[in-house]
Design a protein around this motif. Sequence first.
Motif, short mmCIF file in Angstrom:
data_model
loop_
_atom_site.label_atom_id
_atom_site.label_comp_id
_atom_site.label_asym_id
_atom_site.label_seq_id
_atom_site.Cartn_x
_atom_site.Cartn_y
_atom_site.Cartn_z
N SER A 11 0.45 7.67 -1.90
CA SER A 11 0.52 7.49 -0.45
C SER A 11 0.49 6.02 -0.04
N GLY A 12 -0.13 5.17 -0.84
CA GLY A 12 -0.22 3.76 -0.50
C GLY A 12 1.08 3.00 -0.63
N THR A 13 2.05 3.55 -1.37
CA THR A 13 3.32 2.83 -1.54
C THR A 13 4.08 2.70 -0.23
N TYR A 14 3.81 3.60 0.70
CA TYR A 14 4.42 3.54 2.03
C TYR A 14 4.03 2.24 2.73
N SER A 15 2.74 1.94 2.75
CA SER A 15 2.27 0.74 3.45
C SER A 15 2.66 -0.52 2.69
N ILE A 16 2.69 -0.46 1.36
CA ILE A 16 3.07 -1.64 0.57
C ILE A 16 4.53 -2.00 0.81
N ALA A 17 5.38 -0.98 0.97
CA ALA A 17 6.79 -1.24 1.23
C ALA A 17 6.97 -2.01 2.53
N TYR A 18 6.20 -1.66 3.56
CA TYR A 18 6.25 -2.43 4.81
C TYR A 18 5.66 -3.82 4.61
N GLY A 19 4.67 -3.93 3.71
CA GLY A 19 4.11 -5.24 3.40
C GLY A 19 5.14 -6.18 2.81
N VAL A 20 6.05 -5.65 2.01
CA VAL A 20 7.10 -6.47 1.41
C VAL A 20 7.99 -7.08 2.50
N ILE A 21 8.27 -6.33 3.55
CA ILE A 21 9.08 -6.87 4.65
C ILE A 21 8.36 -8.03 5.33
N GLY A 22 7.05 -7.88 5.54
CA GLY A 22 6.27 -8.98 6.11
C GLY A 22 6.30 -10.22 5.23
#
Length: 491
Positions: free
Chosen positions: A140-151
């Motif tokens: 489930s944490g990969t969802y938030s990490i993917a958005y972190g990559v955009i940041g």
Amino acid sequence: MAEDPIETKDGIQEEKTTETAPTPTPYSIFTTKQKRWIVAIAALAGWFSTTSSFIYFPAIPFISRDLGVTIEQVSLTVTSYLIAAGIFPAITGSAADKYGRRVVFMISLAVYFAVNVGLAVQRSFVALFVLRILQSAAISGTYSIAYGVIGDLVTPAERGGYTGVLSVFLNTPPSVSPLISGLLLIRWTWPSIFWFLAISSPVVLLAVVLFLPETCRTIVQNARRRPSPLLRPVFPVLSPLGQEQTDAQAIDHKDGNKKLLNPLSVLVLLKNPGTLLAILCFSVYYTVYSCLQASLSTVFVEVYNTSGLVTGIIYIPFGVAQGVMAYFAGRVLDFDYQKTAKARGLSIDKHAGDDLSQFPIEHARLRTSRLFLVACGPLIVGYGWALQYRTHMAVPLVLQFFIGATNQMLFTSVNTLLIDFHPESPASVQAANNLVRCEFAAIWMAVLDKMLKSLGPGWCFVVFAALHMLTLPMLWVLTRYGVVWRQKRAR
């Protein structure tokens, strides 16, 4: 600084000193092509987070029959998955902002593979319940990490477009996953669903190991720092050339890692009024979205007596609408950003990024979204009453399509705004978002069946539409006072 020779009246040459403006430091030295591939790999990892939930819905009746338990008991594994999906990203998101995106992606996908093998071979409800929690904890944490990559990679002026592309990956599961599940159930039994996840996830893990570079700005800054060997891909084709790291930078990195990991640090982000309001609004949208999807596997199947492959196909309109709108929503957000800057006489720097301390980013991100919010409420009401009066199947499916399209605009805009609020810790703020939205959705999902039975689909979705529309004044407050709150926090 440059010196140009000039000639005086006496014929003697002198040096004229001219000032040259310093070149601003680029926000990221990754090329555009590298950024796109990096976001694509991160999005594929995040794809499993949503897929693991939606691929499970069509199998619920079959699991109930084979394990000798009730539908309500199997539904508990859906609720437990959502609860775990809210809690564990606080750990993985905090770890990703501290130790890097790459290593957390690798650990998450490796554990996810092992848990799916366990889910495929188990044959008891207790094992199913426990392993579903572990499955959620792993992925489930990969969802938030993917958005972190955009940041990490993209300036605010381009962030909307990249967020939209990422959302295309993360919002295809509502339509694709149940269809995959339906096809698998035609040929095999429900364990084949978990075998599919166990086989496909190592492919993405291999792509991360071989190609994904580290992007976390606390470790590599704008990619000029060279990370430790563990954080480097086997084939650095997506890494910028000429990275150098001084001894001082290496010492700073080492000292920074001495600090203990604190998963509760994501809760501190909720102290910011703007962040809290944005996450509360997102939680409402996600709850309505989840309950609409759940109604397809319960009320819709009961009303129209669908089964097998048809049960998987009915998820397509909602997911297709979200996938298409996610792409266009990103373009709309970038256009609104430019229009807002132009209206206020502000320049845009896509190279080094803009200072958002004086920029009304809340207005830029939400100006169009509020129109979609107003349109979405009546569509939700219409969907409920279409089920209540047992209209032709096409009517609720068409309404699902437009609900998915309007709701996706809200998802993309609020997700982008959260990254704008916390560019230094984008994975952590998404983890905080996960925590609130998943727990909020889990509560409503737990009472959904009772609401449907006591109120009927019509009035049940009137309640959800009213809940949805309550966020409109919240968005107005966020737009009105967001800049003031951010400036107070900065001081």
